[in-house]
Design an enzyme around this catalytic site. Structure first.
Site, PDB file in Angstrom:
ATOM      1  N   GLY A   1      46.166  47.592  41.000  1.00 28.16           N
ATOM      2  CA  GLY A   1      44.710  47.577  40.826  1.00 28.16           C
ATOM      3  C   GLY A   1      44.310  46.863  42.084  1.00 28.16           C
ATOM      4  CG  ASP A   2      45.397  43.501  45.276  1.00 28.99           C
ATOM      5  OD1 ASP A   2      44.172  42.843  45.702  1.00 28.99           O
ATOM      6  OD2 ASP A   2      46.178  43.394  46.353  1.00 28.99           O
ATOM      7  CB  ALA A   3      46.812  48.824  46.125  1.00 26.42           C
TER       8      ALA A   3
END
Length: 127
Positions: free
Chosen positions: A24-26
């Site tokens: 999700g960060d990416a």
């Protein structure tokens, strides 16, 4: 977005919430960077600065306060799992509550992405 490996909802729910947050960060970083590039012609240093403000735990926590009420029950469950997960690292620039909320947010984005629900990601982030 390119979805290289789509999972079933059950498969994605079996992943660690921290693993979902890793993806999700990416996803969120790519979304923010793309939106910045499409919004105006800026120098890379300015793009990086603006991106860092938005992708930060503080920036994500602010966004969450606007969109959290629109989560489905399943999305809220994934968010809470991520928020409450034990993390191996601590944030250098955010308080614990913001860091935990941002991890929950990233876990939700990772879950949605891995299950092929890019349209829902767009619905949540477009505001």
């Amino acid at each position: 977005m390119f979805n290289f490996a789509q999972m079933t909802i059950q498969q994605a729910k079996q992943l660690s919430p921290v693993t979902l947050a890793f993806v999700g960060d990416a996803v969120y970083t790519l979304y923010v960077r793309s939106a910045l590039v499409l919004s105006a012609d800026r120098r890379p240093s300015e793009l990086q600065k603006l991106s860092s403000l938005t992708v930060s735990a503080h920036g994500q926590s602010e966004l969450l306060s606007k969109i959290e009420e629109r989560f489905t029950n399943e999305e809220r469950e994934i968010f809470l799992r991520g928020r409450n997960a034990k993390k191996a690292t601590k944030s250098k620039n955010a308080d614990v509550a913001e860091y935990n909320r941002s991890t929950g947010f990233e876990a939700l984005l990772g879950f949605l992405y891995l299950t092929g629900n890019e349209e829902r990601i767009y619905q949540l982030l477009k505001d």
